[in-house]
Design an enzyme around this catalytic site. Structure first.
Site, PDB file in Angstrom:
ATOM      1  N   ARG A 171       0.947  -1.016   0.318  1.00 33.01           N
ATOM      2  CA  ARG A 171      -0.014  -0.371   0.070  1.00 33.01           C
ATOM      3  C   ARG A 171       0.856   0.942   0.257  1.00 33.01           C
ATOM      4  NH1 ARG A 171      -3.120  -1.281   5.667  1.00 33.01           N
ATOM      5  NH2 ARG A 171      -1.508  -2.782   5.282  1.00 33.01           N
TER       6      ARG A 171
ATOM      7  N   LYS B 290       2.050   1.480   7.382  1.00 29.46           N
ATOM      8  CA  LYS B 290       2.366   1.070   8.596  1.00 29.46           C
ATOM      9  C   LYS B 290       3.568   1.572   9.429  1.00 29.46           C
ATOM     10  CE  LYS B 290       0.986  -2.873   9.905  1.00 29.46           C
ATOM     11  NZ  LYS B 290       0.220  -2.645  10.281  1.00 29.46           N
TER      12      LYS B 290
ATOM     13  N   TYR C  42      -0.612   4.170  10.391  1.00 29.64           N
ATOM     14  CA  TYR C  42      -1.533   3.217  12.003  1.00 29.64           C
ATOM     15  C   TYR C  42       0.242   2.749  12.251  1.00 29.64           C
ATOM     16  CZ  TYR C  42      -5.487   2.391   8.798  1.00 29.64           C
ATOM     17  OH  TYR C  42      -7.088   2.225   8.074  1.00 29.64           O
TER      18      TYR C  42
ATOM     19  N   HIS D 258      -0.459   0.990  15.874  1.00 33.07           N
ATOM     20  CA  HIS D 258      -0.505   0.216  17.061  1.00 33.07           C
ATOM     21  C   HIS D 258       0.224   0.053  17.931  1.00 33.07           C
ATOM     22  CE1 HIS D 258      -3.544  -0.823  14.054  1.00 33.07           C
ATOM     23  NE2 HIS D 258      -3.133  -0.849  13.138  1.00 33.07           N
TER      24      HIS D 258
ATOM     25  N   GLU E 184      -5.464   4.846  13.697  1.00 30.31           N
ATOM     26  CA  GLU E 184      -6.600   3.624  14.349  1.00 30.31           C
ATOM     27  C   GLU E 184      -7.031   4.573  15.663  1.00 30.31           C
ATOM     28  OE1 GLU E 184      -2.129   2.661  16.038  1.00 30.31           O
ATOM     29  OE2 GLU E 184      -3.411   3.012  14.627  1.00 30.31           O
TER      30      GLU E 184
ATOM     31  N   VAL F 200      -8.015 -11.386  13.508  1.00 34.07           N
ATOM     32  CA  VAL F 200      -7.510  -9.830  12.799  1.00 34.07           C
ATOM     33  C   VAL F 200      -7.043  -8.381  13.850  1.00 34.07           C
ATOM     34  CG1 VAL F 200      -8.786  -7.869  11.392  1.00 34.07           C
ATOM     35  CG2 VAL F 200      -9.043 -10.521  11.058  1.00 34.07           C
TER      36      VAL F 200
ATOM     37  N   ASP G 236      -2.726  -7.235  15.318  1.00 30.81           N
ATOM     38  CA  ASP G 236      -2.229  -5.941  15.127  1.00 30.81           C
ATOM     39  C   ASP G 236      -2.298  -5.250  16.985  1.00 30.81           C
ATOM     40  OD1 ASP G 236      -1.052  -5.291  13.111  1.00 30.81           O
ATOM     41  OD2 ASP G 236      -3.033  -5.155  12.280  1.00 30.81           O
TER      42      ASP G 236
END
Length: 370
Positions: free
Chosen positions: A15, A73, A92, A94, A116, A265, A268
């Site tokens: 991405r 990421k 993102y 996390h 997020e 899922v 993360d």
């Protein structure tokens, strides 16, 4: 402001954080965009399109030297050298499952804003939602694949055939990921049970899907019984900014039949299955007690073009606010409470309560540091 878009370097991550249409919008607002050469190739976006939109192509070092860096990421160790005081990082993160990165961001006085944890008044997470939808759909798609015998699975077709029982799918969590997984599992014809703590949410799903699904309150004994009978378990729980709650113990995993599949899922955020660990697209699965575990931490990267377009649709309005919000984006945070919740690290302090709790560090409200 100068906005940098480096190429993603996490394993199998294709991405990109900004598309050419976003370049045009930022340029129209008076900002400059520096894109690392080849940043969009994995999503099918050639350098020439970025140039035509008004971006400047540059090296990785030049992209990271920008005032505001947009990524997809979280930085990995190969990128830690780019973290510096005064940098504004929008991606993102996390951090609840990334203590080393969190410590570095604080030590190096980076303003770290996480996609997020941007959260609207109704509790929704607008920058997480599209990737959650992608990951939820992929979870069942991958689960169905690994149930095939040549992949090591039980040899079960989720939809079954006349005269043969359908495969059983258990979905833990009825949020965006769970709903997306539910749509695919029902569409394939599986026998589906979905768990949540909210009666209201389960009631909504019952109204929509009726007798095609079973809705259950998430209690340990009930979860254990469902997991033991499942061909596929999808972990879809989320606490914004915090570690995922552990719902499936190793004992529960041991009760599953060999060749069953778990797709977590929530990996993360640490995962909701005791036996799960992070994996990659190039090495996605492993066995514990004969059960196939899938723990890829960037699932949407597998469908990079769809994911990039979906992600940039929702991030662009916020990057426009940050870029126009002065140094460290504080004016933007003042003006938009939802965006303010995205600030995880500011001035060396942890400014999101869920992140601070997960890491066991002091929490400082962002307003106290303005």
């Amino acid at each position: 402001m100068i906005i940098g878009v480096p190429r993603e370097v996490k394993a199998d991550e294709y991405r990109v954080a900004l598309v050419p249409a976003g370049i045009k919008a930022l340029a129209a607002a008076g900002h400059q965009v520096v894109v690392e050469q080849g940043a969009g190739m994995g999503a099918g976006i050639e350098d020439a399109r970025y140039l035509a939109a008004g971006a400047r192509l540059a090296s990785r070092e030049e992209a990271w030297a920008s005032d505001l860096v947009m990524k997809v990421k979280e930085p990995i160790p190969a990128e830690y050298g780019f973290l510096r005081p005064g940098l504004m990082l929008f991606t993102y993160l996390h951090l609840a499952a990334g203590a080393e990165l969190a410590r570095l961001l604080a030590e190096r006085q980076v303003t770290a804003i996480a996609y997020e944890t941007i959260q609207l008044e109704d509790g929704s997470l607008p920058l997480l939602t599209p990737m959650s939808e992608v990951a939820g759909r992929l979870a069942v798609q991958h689960g169905a694949r690994y149930l095939e015998r040549h992949e090591g699975g039980r040899g079960v077709l989720l939809g079954g055939v006349p005269g043969v029982r359908r495969g059983r799918v258990t979905i833990l969590g009825a949020g965006v990921v769970g709903m997306a997984a539910l749509k695919i599992a029902v569409g394939l014809g599986a026998e589906v049970s979905i768990f949540d703590l909210s009666i209201k949410r389960l009631g909504y799903l019952d109204d929509v899907f009726g007798s095609r699904i079973t809705t259950l309150i998430s209690l340990p004994d009930t979860v254990a019984a469902a997991v033991a009978q499942s061909d596929l378990v999808v972990g879809a729980v989320l606490r914004p900014g915090a570690r995922a709650p552990m719902l499936v113990s190793e004992e529960m995993v041991g009760s599953m039949r060999p060749g069953s599949v778990i797709v977590d899922v929530s990996i993360d955020q640490g995962g909701c299955v005791a036996t799960i660990r992070p994996t990659t697209h190039s090495d996605p699965v492993y066995l514990v007690h004969g059960v196939i575990h899938y723990g890829v931490t960037n699932m949407p990267g597998a469908v990079a073009r769809t994911s990039t377009l979906a992600l940039t649709n929702v991030t662009l309005p916020y990057v426009l606010k940050l870029a126009g919000g002065g140094p460290q984006g504080i004016k933007a945070a003042h003006a938009d409470p939802a965006l303010a919740k995205g600030f995880n690290v500011y001035a060396g302090a942890f400014t999101h309560p869920g992140v601070a709790e997960a890491l066991g560090v002091p929490y400082r409200p962002l307003e106290a540091l303005w």
